[in-house]
Design an enzyme around this catalytic site. Structure first.
Site, short mmCIF file in Angstrom:
data_model
loop_
_atom_site.label_atom_id
_atom_site.label_comp_id
_atom_site.label_asym_id
_atom_site.label_seq_id
_atom_site.Cartn_x
_atom_site.Cartn_y
_atom_site.Cartn_z
N ILE A 98 0.87 -1.16 0.00
CA ILE A 98 0.00 0.00 0.00
C ILE A 98 0.91 1.22 0.00
CG2 ILE A 98 -1.99 -1.08 1.09
CD1 ILE A 98 -1.16 -0.03 3.76
N ASP A 99 0.41 2.34 -0.47
CA ASP A 99 1.23 3.54 -0.62
C ASP A 99 1.84 3.98 0.70
OD1 ASP A 99 0.53 3.55 -3.27
OD2 ASP A 99 -0.90 5.21 -3.11
N LYS A 100 2.95 4.68 0.58
CA LYS A 100 3.67 5.18 1.76
C LYS A 100 2.76 5.96 2.70
CE LYS A 100 7.37 8.41 3.06
NZ LYS A 100 8.43 9.32 2.56
N THR A 102 -0.53 5.94 2.79
CA THR A 102 -1.77 5.24 3.14
C THR A 102 -1.51 4.42 4.39
OG1 THR A 102 -2.37 5.06 0.80
CG2 THR A 102 -3.52 3.60 2.33
N ARG A 188 -6.32 6.64 -5.83
CA ARG A 188 -5.97 8.05 -5.90
C ARG A 188 -6.16 8.60 -7.32
NH1 ARG A 188 -0.07 7.98 -3.38
NH2 ARG A 188 -0.24 10.26 -3.67
#
Length: 272
Positions: A98-100, A102, A188
């Site tokens: 998962i994104d940094k 998030t 996003r």
């Protein structure tokens, strides 16, 4: 390194390329090799654990912590995995990202066998994930599917996400999202293209003034709230992690109580 130079993970090898593998990676699978982590890093790694069994570990990843290394990334989840061996010699394995910025549920496999099992589940879309987000504006429909291609590595790839507006207040919407595909920055990008960027997103936004909103805290308001799947024993494992304190504070400002969200009704949602 390839031919003496650092390369990107997307680099395509050519015949006769010279590959240099760091000494730390040259070992037999049965050997126990650990990254030299500080006591503080080990403590922080253990604090992330919310569940552990013989096959999997569930982490509550905080916003701001990268899952893997990259430019200007000094610490990441991958480096911390050596502190999460517990009684196993085998090093845990990442099975998704998962994104940094998030926060929320991150699944880690404890063995290579479990990693292969989880990878197949992800590939066959047998793992359910639900995210919560605070976005700007009001969506055209309160429930539906976002289904249009996204550009990734100069290619148009299909992307699909179910969504439901669960609260509307002032100029903001709180939505639940269930991604079906797994494209990079999928949620996003999709919300940005809809004209409803996520509050605090410093990469996909329409108006720079949105980044200076003093009503809400502007960390990325995207949280991996729920994850479920059936393990090897056909037992359903379900994990739900409440959003970080900044996001909860934003919920409060928007008069939203997370306990009022009926997650089961959204899990069963099928778009016609």
């Amino acid at each position: 390194r390839i031919n003496g130079s650092r390369i990107k993970i997307s680099h395509i090898l050519k015949e006769n390329d010279l590959i240099k593998i760091p000494k730390a990676l040259r070992y037999e699978n049965t050997e126990k090799v650990e990254v030299n982590l500080s006591k503080n890093s080990k403590r922080k790694a253990l604090e992330l654990v919310v569940y552990k069994d013989n096959e999997f570990i569930i982490l509550n990843k905080p916003s701001g912590l990268s899952v893997q290394g990259g430019a200007n990334v000094k610490i990441n989840v991958d480096l911390l995995l050596d502190a999460l061996r517990f009684d196993y010699d085998e090093r845990p394995k990442l099975v998704h990202r998962i994104d940094k910025d998030t926060s929320g549920v991150l699944l880690v496999a404890r063995t290579l066998k479990s990693a292969k099992f989880a990878t197949e589940l992800f590939r066959n879309r047998k793992i359910s994930k639900i995210y919560l987000a605070i976005v700007f504006g009001k969506l055209k429909e309160n429930i539906g599917v976002i289904d249009f291609p996204l550009v990734e590595k100069n290619k148009l790839l299909d992307s699909k996400t179910f969504y439901k507006v669960i609260h509307l207040k002032s100029e903001f919407s709180i939505i639940a999202l269930k991604p079906i595909t797994g494209r990079k920055h999928q949620l996003r990008k999709q919300l940005y293209k809809l004209g409803n960027p996520i509050v605090g997103d410093d990469k996909y936004y329409i108006d720079k003034n949105n980044m200076n909103n003093f009503f809400l805290k502007n960390n990325l308001n995207l949280h991996a709230f729920y994850l479920s799947f059936y393990n090897n024993d056909k037992k359903k494992l379900e994990f739900k992690i409440l959003p970080n304190l900044n996001m909860i504070d934003n919920f409060t400002k928007l008069d939203f109580d997370i306990s009022n969200f009926d997650i089961n009704s959204f899990l069963d949602f099928k778009h016609k």
